[in-house]
Design an enzyme around this catalytic site. Structure first.
Site, PDB file in Angstrom:
ATOM      1  N   GLU A  49      33.647  40.949  42.052  1.00  0.00           N
ATOM      2  CA  GLU A  49      33.787  41.550  43.380  1.00  0.00           C
ATOM      3  C   GLU A  49      34.781  42.700  43.364  1.00  0.00           C
ATOM      4  O   GLU A  49      35.792  42.647  42.663  1.00  0.00           O
ATOM      5  CB  GLU A  49      34.294  40.509  44.375  1.00  0.00           C
ATOM      6  N   CYS A  92      40.016  47.880  45.661  1.00  0.00           N
ATOM      7  CA  CYS A  92      40.590  46.682  45.057  1.00  0.00           C
ATOM      8  C   CYS A  92      39.642  46.213  43.961  1.00  0.00           C
ATOM      9  O   CYS A  92      38.452  46.001  44.216  1.00  0.00           O
ATOM     10  CB  CYS A  92      40.721  45.632  46.163  1.00  0.00           C
ATOM     11  N   CYS A 113      39.300  33.227  36.711  1.00  0.00           N
ATOM     12  CA  CYS A 113      40.725  33.282  36.369  1.00  0.00           C
ATOM     13  C   CYS A 113      41.150  31.896  35.916  1.00  0.00           C
ATOM     14  O   CYS A 113      40.708  30.901  36.473  1.00  0.00           O
ATOM     15  CB  CYS A 113      41.539  33.696  37.592  1.00  0.00           C
ATOM     16  N   CYS A 115      45.528  28.778  40.706  1.00  0.00           N
ATOM     17  CA  CYS A 115      46.272  28.688  41.974  1.00  0.00           C
ATOM     18  C   CYS A 115      45.407  27.943  43.008  1.00  0.00           C
ATOM     19  O   CYS A 115      44.221  28.247  43.153  1.00  0.00           O
ATOM     20  CB  CYS A 115      46.638  30.075  42.482  1.00  0.00           C
ATOM     21  N   CYS A 117      43.386  29.800  45.945  1.00  0.00           N
ATOM     22  CA  CYS A 117      42.625  31.009  45.589  1.00  0.00           C
ATOM     23  C   CYS A 117      41.184  30.677  45.205  1.00  0.00           C
ATOM     24  O   CYS A 117      40.933  29.809  44.364  1.00  0.00           O
ATOM     25  CB  CYS A 117      43.329  31.709  44.424  1.00  0.00           C
ATOM     26  N   CYS A 138      42.611  40.944  48.550  1.00  0.00           N
ATOM     27  CA  CYS A 138      41.350  41.583  48.886  1.00  0.00           C
ATOM     28  C   CYS A 138      40.193  40.940  48.163  1.00  0.00           C
ATOM     29  O   CYS A 138      39.074  40.954  48.650  1.00  0.00           O
ATOM     30  CB  CYS A 138      41.397  43.084  48.671  1.00  0.00           C
TER      31      CYS A 138
END
Ligand code: SAH
Ligand code: SF4
Length: 340
Positions: A92, A105, A112, A116, A119, A330
């Site tokens: 994205e 962004c 990832c 976290c 997220c 973002c």
């Protein structure tokens, strides 16, 4: 440069080699690089290159490694892109127009591994790093869609940029170079969850870019509950690296703090944050958390956000005007999107 190479992501030297390989005069490299980063949608549009060369480029190279799958637009003009990579993976990117600037962004990884808890990217796990070409092509795709070059680029989409260090630096070089996109280095922001060795390394590069650090809690135990990376690098170590970074670069660091109701928005949290950041060249960007499906965290009420902001200000911290928070998170934007 081997056949099948991706053009977006190449510099003047590699393109000179390619032209030599193709038996073309070296000035073709300068013509080609202008087209690559101007950009156009397809090699066929590179009108001052001979047809034969264009045909060979089409056959033996790939210009854009990203293709637009969907573009969604929110009422304020923000556009969110779903891009497909050559191996079918999806990433994205977001375009955010404002009165005095426009920001793209971008993502640095597919997924990832930092985990976290708040997220959306973290919950999908890590798939792979992006190449420099894939990073830069996100900006090219936005330019092709909106018709103009953005003033700012932020590495705040999917992924942890400092984990993908080489391609990160190469992509920054291309975004900034006069032969590339010519975006001012100060207009480029790299956001990290706080990888201390990467921050130290970046500080030594002597670049004038903006560093943003996702803090979200000013206490090690509390931070570890939402950010596993806090178990690897303590706040003490992180703050040490940030002071060194600020001293070396003389640049103000952006501290990102996603407010989560009842978790990190109390007066005591504000006091600890003020204490932690005292003396650091920084400002704080307060972002009401964007709840993710199945997530545990919720936005505080507006008056609590204002109170928290005032506590920080009274404590002597510089807090970014709200409204600028669109920049942060973002990659996780959740708005009313309409397909166009
Ligand atoms: N991995 C990097 C950059 C990508 S995330 C980092 O963590 O900094 C970009 C920003 O969005 C970070 O500040 C991150 O903490 C924040 N963010 C992620 N999910 C969010 C959410 N649900 N609500 C608000 N901010 C979020
Ligand atoms: Fe990764 Fe950043 Fe999301 Fe954490 S906030 S999981 S580091 S993308």
């Amino acid at each position: 440069m081997a056949a099948g190479k991706v053009l977006a992501g190449q510099g003047p030297e590699e393109l000179k080699e390619l032209m030599a390989e193709f038996g073309e005069p070296s000035y073709r490299a300068a013509q080609l690089i202008k087209w690559i980063y101007r950009p156009v949608a397809a090699i066929g549009e590179m009108s001052n290159l001979p047809i034969g060369l264009r045909e060979r480029l089409v056959q033996e190279t790939v210009y854009h490694p990203c293709s637009r799958v969907t573009v969604r637009r929110s009422q304020d003009g923000t556009r969110k892109y779903l891009l497909e990579l050559q191996d079918g993976e999806l990433i994205e990117s977001v375009y955010i127009p404002e009165a005095d600037r426009s920001t793209v962004c971008i993502s640095s990884q597919v997924g990832c591994k930092m985990g976290c808890t708040f997220c959306a990217t973290g919950s999908m796990g890590f798939v792979r790093h992006l190449t420099a070409g894939e990073i830069v092509d996100q900006v090219l795709q936005v330019i092709l869609d909106v018709g103009s070059r953005p003033s700012n680029v932020v590495y705040m989409g999917m992924g942890e940029p400092l984990e993908n260090y080489g391609p990160l630096l190469r992509s920054i070089e291309i975004l900034n170079a006069a032969w590339g996109l010519n975006i001012g280095i100060r207009q480029i922001t790299v956001s990290t969850c706080g990888l201390v060795p990467g921050i130290r390394r970046l500080g030594k590069e002597g670049l004038g870019l903006t560093l943003a650090v996702s803090l979200h809690a000013a206490d090690d135990e509390k931070r570890s509950r939402i950010m596993p990376v806090a178990r690897v690098y303590s706040l003490d170590e992180l703050l040490d690296a940030l002071h060194e970074y600020a001293a070396r670069t003389k640049r103000r660091i952006t501290i990102e703090y996603a407010l989560m109701a009842g978790f990190n928005d109390s007066r005591e949290d504000a006091r600890q944050l003020t204490e932690l950041l005292r003396g650091l060249l920084c400002h704080v960007n307060l972002i009401p958390v964007n709840p993710i499906p199945g997530g545990l965290h919720h936005k505080p009420r507006d008056n609590q956000i204002v109170r928290f902001e005032n506590w920080l200000r009274r404590g002597g911290l510089e807090v970014k005007e709200r409204g600028a928070d669109i920049e942060a998170a973002c990659g996780q934007l959740r708005g009313r999107w309409e397909e166009i």
